[in-house]
Design an enzyme around this catalytic site. Structure first.
Site, PDB file in Angstrom:
ATOM      1  N   SER A   1       0.832  -1.004  -0.009  1.00  0.00           N
ATOM      2  CA  SER A   1      -0.069  -0.005   0.062  1.00  0.00           C
ATOM      3  C   SER A   1       0.696   1.157   0.013  1.00  0.00           C
ATOM      4  O   SER A   1       0.205   2.005  -0.458  1.00  0.00           O
ATOM      5  CB  SER A   1      -0.923  -0.151   1.335  1.00  0.00           C
ATOM      6  OG  SER A   1      -0.215   0.510   2.577  1.00  0.00           O
ATOM      7  N   LYS A  29      -0.095   4.791   6.577  1.00  0.00           N
ATOM      8  CA  LYS A  29      -0.527   5.508   5.579  1.00  0.00           C
ATOM      9  C   LYS A  29       0.210   6.861   5.553  1.00  0.00           C
ATOM     10  O   LYS A  29       0.716   7.463   6.579  1.00  0.00           O
ATOM     11  CB  LYS A  29      -2.015   5.621   5.696  1.00  0.00           C
ATOM     12  CG  LYS A  29      -2.815   4.238   5.809  1.00  0.00           C
ATOM     13  CD  LYS A  29      -2.388   3.522   4.466  1.00  0.00           C
ATOM     14  CE  LYS A  29      -3.302   2.262   4.554  1.00  0.00           C
ATOM     15  NZ  LYS A  29      -2.796   1.329   3.496  1.00  0.00           N
TER      16      LYS A  29
END
Length: 164
Positions: free
Chosen positions: A34, A81
């Site tokens: 990710s 993230k």
């Protein structure tokens, strides 16, 4: 005598170590794709990053920071993230239920760098700042990848309007 010295070392060292890990930071392995290409650019190896708890103790985040947080979908999982928007910002979403979202007070909008291969705010919406537990500041392993992580935001993911 040796056993007593060993026990004394553990009795003193353990609280100091726990306090350090809880207050200053720790090293963690980053799994998955990710955050590619910044983290884990190759399919074989995982990056290990230093996560600073100290730098988020007052929730003073910046757009572009890479943060570790408790997943809003699974409280037993930690995810990593990039902060795209802060409270008061309006962000254009990528597949969220609303095309535009104003980030509420006490929240931020986080996304993985590898668009389309990540579960992020485009899946679960704005994230409470209380779920953020550390900021990734450097890649510490493998040695050929040693580097500080930049606080940068891709131009195509900048908020539409920013709070001041």
């Amino acid at each position: 005598m040796l056993f007593r010295n060993f026990c004394r070392s553990i009795f003193v060292g353990l609280p100091i170590g726990v306090t350090f890990l809880d207050t200053v930071g720790y090293v963690a392995r980053v799994e998955g794709v990710s955050m590619q290409p910044v983290l884990n650019p190759g399919a074989k190896n995982s990056d290990y990053v230093f996560l600073s708890r100290w730098s988020v103790r007052e929730y003073d985040l910046k757009r572009g920071d890479i943060v570790s947080l408790i997943s809003p979908k699974d409280p037993n999982q930690k995810i990593i993230k990039r902060v795209v928007a802060l409270e008061g910002d309006v962000v254009s979403t990528l597949g969220y239920k609303n095309q535009y979202v104003k980030v509420p007070e006490g929240h931020c909008w986080v996304e993985g760098d590898h668009t389309g291969h990540t579960l992020d705010s485009n899946t679960f919406g704005p994230v409470s700042l209380g779920l953020v537990n550390a900021k990734a500041v450097a890649i510490v392993w493998p040695p050929e990848r040693w580097q500080n992580l930049e606080t940068k935001l891709p131009d195509h993911r900048r908020p539409i309007t920013r709070s001041i």
